[in-house]
Design a protein around this motif. Structure first.
Motif, PDB file in Angstrom:
ATOM      1  N   THR A  37       0.782  -1.352  -0.164  1.00 26.50           N
ATOM      2  CA  THR A  37      -0.046  -0.017   0.039  1.00 26.50           C
ATOM      3  C   THR A  37       1.044   1.296  -0.107  1.00 26.50           C
ATOM      4  OG1 THR A  37      -0.060   0.197   2.357  1.00 26.50           O
ATOM      5  CG2 THR A  37      -1.791  -1.361   1.227  1.00 26.50           C
ATOM      6  N   HIS A  38       0.260   2.605  -0.460  1.00 25.35           N
ATOM      7  CA  HIS A  38       1.043   3.853  -0.312  1.00 25.35           C
ATOM      8  C   HIS A  38       1.091   4.188   1.101  1.00 25.35           C
ATOM      9  CE1 HIS A  38       1.514   3.473  -4.514  1.00 25.35           C
ATOM     10  NE2 HIS A  38       0.146   3.126  -4.841  1.00 25.35           N
ATOM     11  N   HIS A  39       1.931   4.583   1.658  1.00 27.63           N
ATOM     12  CA  HIS A  39       1.989   5.345   2.774  1.00 27.63           C
ATOM     13  C   HIS A  39       2.280   6.685   3.022  1.00 27.63           C
ATOM     14  CE1 HIS A  39       6.194   5.890   2.623  1.00 27.63           C
ATOM     15  NE2 HIS A  39       6.272   4.768   1.681  1.00 27.63           N
ATOM     16  N   GLY A  40       1.798   7.409   4.192  1.00 24.88           N
ATOM     17  CA  GLY A  40       1.793   8.657   4.250  1.00 24.88           C
ATOM     18  C   GLY A  40       0.756   9.441   3.655  1.00 24.88           C
ATOM     19  N   ASN A  41       0.881  10.572   3.341  1.00 26.83           N
ATOM     20  CA  ASN A  41       0.145  11.775   2.695  1.00 26.83           C
ATOM     21  C   ASN A  41       0.495  12.007   1.357  1.00 26.83           C
ATOM     22  OD1 ASN A  41      -1.991  11.939   4.733  1.00 26.83           O
ATOM     23  ND2 ASN A  41      -1.104  13.754   5.703  1.00 26.83           N
ATOM     24  N   ALA A  42      -0.270  12.455   0.577  1.00 29.35           N
ATOM     25  CA  ALA A  42      -0.007  12.817  -0.818  1.00 29.35           C
ATOM     26  C   ALA A  42       0.546  14.220  -0.784  1.00 29.35           C
ATOM     27  CB  ALA A  42      -1.134  12.634  -1.521  1.00 29.35           C
ATOM     28  N   PHE A  43       1.228  14.338  -1.958  1.00 25.20           N
ATOM     29  CA  PHE A  43       1.944  15.811  -1.962  1.00 25.20           C
ATOM     30  C   PHE A  43       1.409  16.444  -3.533  1.00 25.20           C
ATOM     31  CE2 PHE A  43       4.769  13.710   0.856  1.00 25.20           C
ATOM     32  CZ  PHE A  43       5.460  14.846   1.491  1.00 25.20           C
ATOM     33  N   TRP A  44       1.263  17.583  -3.517  1.00 28.62           N
ATOM     34  CA  TRP A  44       0.887  18.396  -4.577  1.00 28.62           C
ATOM     35  C   TRP A  44       2.187  18.992  -4.951  1.00 28.62           C
ATOM     36  CZ3 TRP A  44       1.559  23.830  -5.137  1.00 28.62           C
ATOM     37  CH2 TRP A  44       1.081  24.598  -6.261  1.00 28.62           C
ATOM     38  N   VAL A  45       2.597  18.927  -6.292  1.00 25.11           N
ATOM     39  CA  VAL A  45       3.666  19.365  -6.923  1.00 25.11           C
ATOM     40  C   VAL A  45       3.572  20.466  -8.010  1.00 25.11           C
ATOM     41  CG1 VAL A  45       6.193  18.510  -7.472  1.00 25.11           C
ATOM     42  CG2 VAL A  45       4.895  17.342  -6.105  1.00 25.11           C
ATOM     43  N   HIS A  46       4.120  21.522  -8.049  1.00 28.18           N
ATOM     44  CA  HIS A  46       4.061  22.278  -9.212  1.00 28.18           C
ATOM     45  C   HIS A  46       5.341  22.506  -9.795  1.00 28.18           C
ATOM     46  CE1 HIS A  46       2.907  26.192 -11.355  1.00 28.18           C
ATOM     47  NE2 HIS A  46       1.601  25.429 -11.254  1.00 28.18           N
ATOM     48  N   GLU A  47       5.282  22.935 -11.241  1.00 25.28           N
ATOM     49  CA  GLU A  47       6.427  23.150 -11.979  1.00 25.28           C
ATOM     50  C   GLU A  47       7.139  24.224 -11.349  1.00 25.28           C
ATOM     51  OE1 GLU A  47       7.355  23.306 -16.790  1.00 25.28           O
ATOM     52  OE2 GLU A  47       5.976  24.579 -15.837  1.00 25.28           O
ATOM     53  N   LYS A  48       6.749  25.282 -10.903  1.00 29.97           N
ATOM     54  CA  LYS A  48       7.022  26.449 -10.614  1.00 29.97           C
ATOM     55  C   LYS A  48       7.199  26.989  -9.192  1.00 29.97           C
ATOM     56  CE  LYS A  48       6.354  29.262 -14.700  1.00 29.97           C
ATOM     57  NZ  LYS A  48       5.890  30.355 -15.543  1.00 29.97           N
ATOM     58  N   PHE A  49       6.122  26.233  -8.339  1.00 32.26           N
ATOM     59  CA  PHE A  49       5.843  26.640  -6.962  1.00 32.26           C
ATOM     60  C   PHE A  49       6.091  25.616  -5.824  1.00 32.26           C
ATOM     61  CE2 PHE A  49       2.685  28.928  -9.459  1.00 32.26           C
ATOM     62  CZ  PHE A  49       3.254  30.469  -9.510  1.00 32.26           C
TER      63      PHE A  49
END
Length: 339
Positions: free
Chosen positions: A175-187
């Motif tokens: 299973t995937h553990h922990g929280n997800a991340f939002w990743v932006h090209e610039k920010f």
């Protein structure tokens, strides 16, 4: 002795079924019902079908494939791309012998296959003229923004914005553990308050201008309280949580899709998770008020809502096979009789 056992099993089965019928007829429902008018989209060569690839170009214009089996050789299909005008309640052919691959709802680009060639077009509204886009310009005018997830990351692209949702790597339990991340090209990269194991392919909701990160409940944990929490994210990485009423997952069923409308959140339920197979259909959630607005035994799939939030298109079919009977239908929430 064997006969007595069979009779006992029969009586127990009948008693359970009778209890289910009794509950359906007389039991208190946790939701109200207000069936809204539904339009069937007529096809030019039989009912509009396909496993529904369609998109709203504007509040009145729905573009979709119309595919029906040919009368002759098996495994042959008649293909058209058709346009439905919601205001005029009219349908016409945009292109014969063609298949719509994808649509950019924000820029009006469509990718169409005709024969062995695939071309990208800019489609004008309201004239519906097609202007071919030269292939060198495809990357900047694609059906979606082709910002790729890096090869060393596990994640899903946010189709119309230059960002992705990173859901990490599998642990030893699979299973995937922990929280997800939002990743932006610039920010940059920010953790969001959503368990990574819940992330599904992001579905863009044009009316809300957000992405559903778990629009169905099929691949989530079996815990009811977890299944009834839904997550959306906007282009800036702001997460929104929507919790369904606690009784929903107990009495109604699995959620196959969700979309925002002017009247609330439209939920597509398979029904029958716990108590009754009759609680399937389309439900409208507004705050803590839940109303069933459409209920059928057939499968309902592929919800898509117009940019103004007034009209929802969906497919009703008797199976998920391409050759099965299907009908594209529309519910309008902004008509006077749609309360």
């Amino acid at each position: 002795m064997k006969g007595i056992l069979l009779i006992t099993v029969f009586l127990c089965s009948f008693q359970a079924q009778a209890a289910s019928w009794f509950e359906e007829i007389f039991g208190e429902k946790k939701f109200s019902q207000n069936t809204l008018p539904v339009i069937d989209i007529p096809g030019e060569q039989g009912p509009v079908t396909d496993n529904f690839f369609g998109a709203w170009l504007d509040k009145d214009t729905l573009i979709l494939n119309n595919i029906v089996p040919s009368e002759g050789e098996k495994r042959k299909w008649k293909k058209k791309i058709v346009i439905w005008n919601q205001s005029k309640k009219e349908i016409h052919t945009l292109m014969d012998d063609a298949y719509l691959h994808c649509v950019n709802q924000l820029t009006g680009h469509v990718k169409i296959q005709s024969g062995s060639s695939i071309k990208l077009y800019e489609i004008s509204i309201p004239g519906l003229e097609l202007k071919e886009v030269p292939q060198p310009a495809w990357e900047k005018n694609q059906c979606m923004d082709y910002f790729f997830v890096p090869k060393d990351k596990r994640g899903y692209r946010l189709g119309y914005h230059r960002a992705y949702i990173e859901y990490g790597v599998l642990d030893e339990s699979g299973t995937h553990h922990g929280n997800a991340f939002w990743v932006h090209e610039k920010f940059g990269r920010n953790e969001i308050g959503m368990p990574a194991k819940y992330v599904q392919l992001p579905i863009y909701d044009r009316y809300a201008n957000k992405y559903w990160l778990n629009r169905t409940s099929l691949s989530m944990s079996s815990a009811i309280i977890e299944k009834s929490t839904y997550y959306l994210i906007d282009e800036n990485g702001v997460l929104e949580k929507i919790k369904l009423p606690d009784f929903y997952m107990n009495h109604i069923g699995v959620v196959y899709g969700a979309a925002f409308t002017r009247k609330g959140i439209l939920l597509n339920s398979a029904g029958g998770r716990v108590n009754s197979s009759h609680f399937s259909g389309l439900f409208l959630l507004n705050g803590d008020q839940l109303v069933r607005i459409y209920g059928k035994d057939e499968n309902v799939d592929a919800l898509t809502v117009s940019p103004d939030g007034c009209a929802a298109a969906f497919v009703e079919s008797n199976s998920y096979l391409l050759a099965s009977r299907k009908a594209v239908k529309i519910i309008n929430f902004c008509e006077k009789d749609a309360k």
